[in-house]
Write a protein that holds these residues in place. Structure first.
Motif, PDB file in Angstrom:
ATOM      1  N   ILE A   8       0.837  -1.203   0.000  1.00  0.00           N
ATOM      2  CA  ILE A   8       0.000   0.000   0.000  1.00  0.00           C
ATOM      3  C   ILE A   8       0.872   1.254   0.000  1.00  0.00           C
ATOM      4  O   ILE A   8       0.665   2.169  -0.795  1.00  0.00           O
ATOM      5  CB  ILE A   8      -0.941  -0.002   1.223  1.00  0.00           C
ATOM      6  N   LEU A   9       1.885   1.262   0.864  1.00  0.00           N
ATOM      7  CA  LEU A   9       2.713   2.458   0.985  1.00  0.00           C
ATOM      8  C   LEU A   9       3.449   2.785  -0.303  1.00  0.00           C
ATOM      9  O   LEU A   9       3.504   3.936  -0.720  1.00  0.00           O
ATOM     10  CB  LEU A   9       3.714   2.295   2.139  1.00  0.00           C
ATOM     11  N   THR A  10       3.996   1.748  -0.952  1.00  0.00           N
ATOM     12  CA  THR A  10       4.764   2.031  -2.160  1.00  0.00           C
ATOM     13  C   THR A  10       3.865   2.397  -3.333  1.00  0.00           C
ATOM     14  O   THR A  10       4.339   2.904  -4.316  1.00  0.00           O
ATOM     15  CB  THR A  10       5.623   0.822  -2.581  1.00  0.00           C
ATOM     16  N   ARG A  11       2.603   2.122  -3.203  1.00  0.00           N
ATOM     17  CA  ARG A  11       1.721   2.425  -4.334  1.00  0.00           C
ATOM     18  C   ARG A  11       0.816   3.620  -4.067  1.00  0.00           C
ATOM     19  O   ARG A  11      -0.162   3.827  -4.775  1.00  0.00           O
ATOM     20  CB  ARG A  11       0.883   1.187  -4.674  1.00  0.00           C
TER      21      ARG A  11
ATOM     22  N   LYS B 255       1.153   6.597  -4.668  1.00  0.00           N
ATOM     23  CA  LYS B 255       1.033   7.477  -5.816  1.00  0.00           C
ATOM     24  C   LYS B 255       0.188   6.837  -6.909  1.00  0.00           C
ATOM     25  O   LYS B 255      -0.649   7.501  -7.542  1.00  0.00           O
ATOM     26  CB  LYS B 255       2.432   7.769  -6.350  1.00  0.00           C
ATOM     27  N   GLU B 256       0.412   5.546  -7.082  1.00  0.00           N
ATOM     28  CA  GLU B 256      -0.351   4.839  -8.102  1.00  0.00           C
ATOM     29  C   GLU B 256      -1.840   4.869  -7.746  1.00  0.00           C
ATOM     30  O   GLU B 256      -2.700   5.065  -8.604  1.00  0.00           O
ATOM     31  CB  GLU B 256       0.157   3.400  -8.179  1.00  0.00           C
ATOM     32  N   PHE B 257      -2.122   4.686  -6.446  1.00  0.00           N
ATOM     33  CA  PHE B 257      -3.515   4.733  -6.018  1.00  0.00           C
ATOM     34  C   PHE B 257      -4.103   6.106  -6.287  1.00  0.00           C
ATOM     35  O   PHE B 257      -5.236   6.240  -6.751  1.00  0.00           O
ATOM     36  CB  PHE B 257      -3.631   4.420  -4.519  1.00  0.00           C
ATOM     37  N   ALA B 258      -3.317   7.157  -6.027  1.00  0.00           N
ATOM     38  CA  ALA B 258      -3.792   8.522  -6.254  1.00  0.00           C
ATOM     39  C   ALA B 258      -4.126   8.710  -7.720  1.00  0.00           C
ATOM     40  O   ALA B 258      -5.164   9.268  -8.078  1.00  0.00           O
ATOM     41  CB  ALA B 258      -2.731   9.511  -5.813  1.00  0.00           C
ATOM     42  N   MET B 259      -3.246   8.182  -8.565  1.00  0.00           N
ATOM     43  CA  MET B 259      -3.480   8.305 -10.000  1.00  0.00           C
ATOM     44  C   MET B 259      -4.747   7.549 -10.408  1.00  0.00           C
ATOM     45  O   MET B 259      -5.583   8.065 -11.136  1.00  0.00           O
ATOM     46  CB  MET B 259      -2.245   7.761 -10.726  1.00  0.00           C
TER      47      MET B 259
ATOM     48  N   MET C  57     -11.129   5.907 -10.126  1.00  0.00           N
ATOM     49  CA  MET C  57     -11.365   4.725  -9.303  1.00  0.00           C
ATOM     50  C   MET C  57     -11.910   5.201  -7.964  1.00  0.00           C
ATOM     51  O   MET C  57     -11.327   6.082  -7.324  1.00  0.00           O
ATOM     52  CB  MET C  57     -10.057   3.960  -9.106  1.00  0.00           C
ATOM     53  N   THR C  58     -13.012   4.633  -7.565  1.00  0.00           N
ATOM     54  CA  THR C  58     -13.576   5.068  -6.288  1.00  0.00           C
ATOM     55  C   THR C  58     -12.832   4.358  -5.161  1.00  0.00           C
ATOM     56  O   THR C  58     -12.164   3.363  -5.385  1.00  0.00           O
ATOM     57  CB  THR C  58     -15.066   4.702  -6.175  1.00  0.00           C
ATOM     58  N   ARG C  59     -12.947   4.900  -3.941  1.00  0.00           N
ATOM     59  CA  ARG C  59     -12.335   4.251  -2.774  1.00  0.00           C
ATOM     60  C   ARG C  59     -12.839   2.819  -2.654  1.00  0.00           C
ATOM     61  O   ARG C  59     -12.093   1.920  -2.308  1.00  0.00           O
ATOM     62  CB  ARG C  59     -12.757   4.989  -1.506  1.00  0.00           C
TER      63      ARG C  59
ATOM     64  N   VAL D 156      -4.030  14.792  -4.125  1.00  0.00           N
ATOM     65  CA  VAL D 156      -3.041  15.719  -4.669  1.00  0.00           C
ATOM     66  C   VAL D 156      -1.717  15.577  -3.942  1.00  0.00           C
ATOM     67  O   VAL D 156      -0.654  15.529  -4.548  1.00  0.00           O
ATOM     68  CB  VAL D 156      -3.576  17.160  -4.561  1.00  0.00           C
ATOM     69  N   GLU D 157      -1.794  15.464  -2.586  1.00  0.00           N
ATOM     70  CA  GLU D 157      -0.564  15.304  -1.814  1.00  0.00           C
ATOM     71  C   GLU D 157       0.209  14.075  -2.281  1.00  0.00           C
ATOM     72  O   GLU D 157       1.423  14.102  -2.410  1.00  0.00           O
ATOM     73  CB  GLU D 157      -0.892  15.151  -0.323  1.00  0.00           C
TER      74      GLU D 157
END
Lengths: 225, 846
Positions: free
Chosen positions: B741-744, B746-750, B756-758, B839-840
């Protein structure tokens, strides 16, 4: 009627002395099928503006109206769904999903929405962007220009009303940049899509219908061609 | 090589990057602590078992000294006691040849003076009251006092009838204190005071050399500083004190070392050693799986950092140092906690092992040995170092150029194409995500599967413990009554036969169905003529005949004889012309037919001494001829005197009685009616506790309980081990998901920015969790089956009371639980990490 409108849009970070006014009362109206370039120095607030336009971030004050909908009145999940139907994003660093191949990346927003891709339409985009031979490739095996073309295809595939592009050519050489922007322009015109693009590249900005200058969180001038 | 003072900066870098990895540190510390827990538990259990066995053997031997000098005089004691090799020496003096009170007929008691060291080494320090001081004060063990009928009260009077060099003397004493009798120690002890010794100096003069009288002799128990080379040290003490080792010399000192200290008595047998070593390896492997994973992930995430360090001139060696330093700091925090928890859990498990061993009933002791902690800490540390070695090398090998481009989520370039248009359905994406780092995924799967396979093995073993096989070997009838000595394999004859009163009391009980006596004994052994046997050189009497065990059986035990060949015709047997030969059974209850001496129909001539004359020679050596009617099984625990003779015969009791003047009742076997077992059991318990304490019994139900105890032990110890290893597996899973989760971020944000919804994101993460679980299920099923069929099965074939029973049920039962974990852990971790806005995350350092 404007497809995209902002009313007294504000975004402040921090508080007290440390408060940064990234956006300080922006009023903007963009018409349907318009191609707008936003230019400004770094830290001027242009990225913040783009994020607010796309509903990625919430403003401190003011409103954003997309296609007649006040987007920040929507709940988080509704906003996400609204965004994937109305807005397509193109990022500077492409942001493709590494585990999906080109085709899967392109249709991802459509599938996230639970619908079936409009095959002829998607094929047409793929054809226009010259990606036919790359559909089974994983993003890591593509050049920067190819990746950005995939990102554009992904932004167009869901037939959004607006495409928001954050320095889409930032990582590309100038020849590829012009090529990619040219494609973006042609395709969006073909499908009557509005483009809002942040860029540093003067040459690319000149291709736009209108250039909006932003400085210290405020619009300092807009020129229409 | 030029020496540069760069230690400091390396340390600083290590500290800084250490502080930047809080989540990793926490997981790593827990993992290291758990590994240390496992090691310490194992070591504590091992050393606790050895220690307890050693003490139990010492108690059985009756003293705790490393060595003893026997029958020495006061002068000899004085000459030896200050030898530099001796750490402690006990002055134990025998005060009478025998205590002749009739109460001690069945359980002997000895009359001693012990100094303080002696009291300590003999486990005879009074737990109530005080040490004897006045001339007429004594202390004794509780069982002795119980037999004497003396109340446990300081000042209670008691009279002892002492045999002083053949002379009977009655003396009155008062009780000063007592200690709890050790059940392993079957001789009572009464201890008088120094004042008594001084008052009776004359009669306590050592005359052992002349008349073998033990009154007044001194036994000096010696403790050396350690138990190495006891024999050599003892010899040095004797010779250097001016005495001889030559048995025939006048200045010879009788001596021996305590056999319980001889390494052969408690050396780990092969099986235990293998179990111990495989335990160690299993723990090292488990620890490796998680610690390696944690560090490997952490190095991957910090690749850019290491690349940067290299760009500015840090050497690979220094980077390795940075990582090793972090590993050491984590160990310094994790190991001590693990040691403490492990020690107590190990300590808690030792009694369980002991209760199920032959040493049941002995006090259990586990002392916090520095070795346990040093050993466990060392093993834990080695595991950490092994596990961080490779990640360290990976970090050291980072190329500065590649590092800049590297992200944890990269897909290998070798995978060029992916032919699929199914696209971005959550399940497919989740599956593809697990494929990003196949090695990590596999390690997590192994780590999770390990505990499941172990758990399954434990249950397979406990299921395979074959109650019927065990019980049929240990007990034949519902109950067996006998003198307590019989159960110590020490039945002799009339002196410790089963009493008629006991048998009658049992027969009068409601629920008694039927029973019968077994007669036997080695007071006057039978002998048998066997000219064919030319190999056996022992157990031969003066007439050249072989000693034989002959048993007389009546009623139930006779009927229950198990015929192997020939016939079991009670009428023929009653005629007195026929006999049955007993055949030993092996562990799997197969008769050892090569051990029989006579064929069916063959004539057998038995001899035995009859008459009551003092010496054997004066008695009549009678002859009786029988024909072997058949062979029957010797049930070692049910119808033998538990000595294991070479020749064994069974006769009906009536015939047996005609051969023996005074037949001794060896045991009494009986059955009870259904549902009356518990009442009979409680009656027997009460009767043997209060009415005839020297009588004892065994029952199907106590054996049954013992056996369930063994099964429980396997489950508890194995279960505890599986639990900790399971925890480590889950920790590994958490670490993998959290890193994922942590390494992705940014990918999740994208993904979220393109719509993609939560909810969809959660679904994807949940699927990733499920795939881990699914993989674990498949993997553990395969591994569990293979392990069960290959290893556990052959293990079961080695031990006679195990019958392999294949089961995967425990494994299947864990699956629902796994799926709950697989679904909830990713969601919980996502909820915790989902704090930043899109955004963060999008902006996060590239």
């Amino acid at each position: 009627m404007s497809i995209l409108e902002t009313i007294n849009l504000k975004k402040y970070y921090g508080s007290g002395d440390a408060m940064v006014k990234a956006l300080d009362g922006v009023d903007l109206a963009i018409e349907e099928a318009e191609y707008v370039a936003i230019v400004g120095t770094s830290g001027s607030g242009k990225s913040t503006l783009l994020h607010l336009l796309g509903g990625l971030d919430r403003p401190t004050g003011g409103r954003v109206v997309v296609d007649g909908r006040e987007i920040f009145a929507l709940k988080e999940e509704e906003l996400t769904i609204f965004r994937r139907r109305k807005i397509g994003f193109v990022f500077q660093n492409y942001n493709l999903v590494p585990v999906l191949n080109v085709y899967e990346n392109i249709v991802l927003p459509i599938q996230l929405d639970g619908s079936e891709p409009d095959k002829p339409y998607v094929d047409k985009i793929i054809g226009m962007l010259g990606l036919e031979s790359k559909l089974n490739n994983l993003p890591n095996n593509l050049s920067g220009g190819q990746q950005q073309r995939v990102a554009i295809a992904r932004a167009l595939a869901a037939k959004p009303a607006i495409i928001l592009a954050d320095e889409p050519t930032g990582n590309l050489d100038s020849k590829t940049s012009l090529e990619v922007i040219g494609l973006l322009k042609v395709t969006s015109r073909q499908f009557k899509q509005t483009i809002v693009m942040i860029t540093h590249n003067e040459e690319i900005a000149q291709m736009a219908d209108r250039i909006i200058h932003i400085e210290d969180g405020k619009i300092v001038g807009g020129e229409s061609k | 090589m030029i020496k540069v003072k760069n230690k400091k900066v390396v340390r600083k870098l290590a500290e800084k990057s250490f502080q930047a990895n809080k989540a990793r540190n926490l997981i790593a510390i827990i993992a290291i602590a758990l590994t240390a827990v496992l090691f310490t538990t194992l070591f504590t259990m091992g050393s606790g078992a050895v220690e307890s066995i050693q003490q139990a053997s010492m108690r059985q031997a009756g003293g705790d000294g490393h060595a003893v000098l026997k029958y020495i005089t006061a002068e000899e004691f004085e000459a030896v006691k200050d030898h530099p090799l001796i750490k402690e020496i006990a002055y134990d003096r025998v005060l009478a040849d025998e205590v002749k009170n009739s109460e001690f007929l069945k359980r002997r008691a000895e009359f001693w003076y012990l100094d303080d060291v002696g009291l300590k080494l003999a486990f005879s320090e009074p737990t109530s009251g005080h040490k004897p001081a006045a001339e007429n004060e004594v202390i004794a063990d509780t069982k002795t006092l119980q037999l004497l009928g003396v109340p446990l009260k300081v000042g209670a009077p008691l009279t002892l009838t002492l045999d002083i060099r053949g002379e009977e003397v009655k003396r009155d004493f008062v009780l000063a204190g007592w200690w709890e009798s050790d059940p392993a120690f079957n001789i009572g002890k009464i201890v008088a005071s120094r004042a008594y010794v001084e008052a009776h100096g004359d009669e306590l003069c050592n005359t052992y050399q002349e008349d073998n009288s033990t009154t007044g002799v001194i036994k000096a128990y010696i403790m050396f500083k350690n138990s190495n080379d006891l024999e050599g040290k003892l010899k040095r003490v004797i010779t250097e004190s001016g005495y001889s080792l030559d048995e025939n010399a006048s200045d010879y000192l009788e001596h021996n070392v305590n056999w319980s200290y001889l390494s052969t008595n408690f050396s780990l047998d092969g099986g235990t050693l293998i179990a111990f070593v495989s335990g160690l390896l299993l723990i090292v492997f488990t620890g490796y799986l998680i610690i390696y994973n944690i560090f490997q992930i952490s190095v991957m995430r910090d690749t850019r950092f290491y690349g940067l360090l290299k760009t500015i001139g840090t050497t690979g060696k220094q980077i390795r140092q940075i990582i090793r330093r972090q590993a050491l700091v984590l160990s310094a925090i994790g190991i001590p906690g693990g040691l403490i928890i492990g020690f107590f859990s190990g300590k808690a498990l030792v009694p369980l092992i002991m209760n199920n061993s032959t040493y049941a009933g002995s006090a259990v002791s586990v002392s916090p040995d520095a070795l346990i902690f040093i050993g466990s800490a060392l093993f834990a540390l080695v595991t950490v170092l092994i596990s961080t070695f490779k990640p360290g090398r990976i970090a050291a090998a980072v190329s500065p150029v590649e590092a800049v481009r590297y992200t944890d989520v990269s897909v290998k370039r070798t995978e060029k194409l992916k032919k699929s248009t199914r696209g971005a359905k959550m399940p497919q994406m989740a599956l593809a995500n697990l494929g990003r780092n196949k090695k990590r995924t596999v390690l997590v799967l192994i780590s999770l599967s390990l505990s499941l396979v172990l758990l399954n093995t434990v249950f397979t073993l406990s299921q395979s413990i074959d109650m019927d096989k065990f019980l049929s070997k240990i007990v034949d009838t519902d109950f067996l009554l006998a003198h307590a000595d019989y159960f110590q394999n020490d039945f002799y004859g009339l002196e410790n036969q089963t009493t008629e009163t006991f048998i009658q009391a049992v027969q009068a009980q409601p629920g008694f169905e039927e029973g019968g006596c077994l007669y036997g004994g080695r007071e006057k052994m039978f002998a048998v003529e066997d000219e064919k046997n030319t190999t056996q050189k022992y157990n031969i009497n003066v007439h050249g005949d072989f000693i034989a065990a002959v048993y007389g059986l009546e009623g139930l035990p006779l009927k229950r004889l198990e015929l192997i060949d020939g016939e079991l015709d009670f009428e023929k047997l009653a005629s007195g012309n026929y006999i049955l030969e007993g055949v030993q059974l092996d562990d799997n209850s197969v008769p050892k037919m090569d051990k029989i001496h006579f064929a069916v129909g063959e004539k057998v001539t038995l001899y035995n001494y009859q008459g009551t004359a003092e010496t054997l020679a004066e008695r009549e050596y009678t002859t009786r001829e029988f024909t072997v009617l058949g062979h029957v099984a010797i049930k070692y625990y049910a119808n033998s005197d538990r000595c294991g003779w070479d020749y064994n015969f069974y006769l009906p009791a009536e015939v047996y009685k005609t051969l023996v003047d005074q037949p001794a009742v060896m045991s009494y076997a009986f059955n009870v009616f259904k549902n009356q077992e518990a009442e009979m059991e409680s009656f027997l318990q009460k009767y043997t506790d209060t009415v005839e304490p020297v009588m004892h019994y065994s029952s199907k139900f106590t054996s049954f309980n013992e056996f369930s105890g063994m099964r429980n032990m396997v489950i508890i110890i194995g279960g505890a081990l599986s639990f900790v290893i399971g925890l480590i597996g889950i920790l590994n899973f958490i670490n993998a998901i959290l890193t994922g989760i942590l390494t992705r971020q940014k990918e999740f944000a994208m993904l979220q920015s393109i719509g993609m919804t939560r909810q969809q994101l959660r679904k994807m993460l949940m699927f990733e969790g499920f795939y881990y679980v699914l993989g674990t299920c498949v993997f553990s099923l395969v591994l569990g089956t293979v392990f069960s069929l290959l290893v556990v099965k052959s293990f079961c074939e080695l031990l006679w009371f195990l019958s392999f029973r294949f089961t995967l049920q425990p494994l299947l039962l864990t699956w629902p639980f796994l799926f709950v974990l697989g679904g909830t852990i990713p969601l919980a971790l996502y909820a915790v990490t989902d704090k930043q806005s899109i955004v963060e995350r999008l902006r996060e350092a590239e």
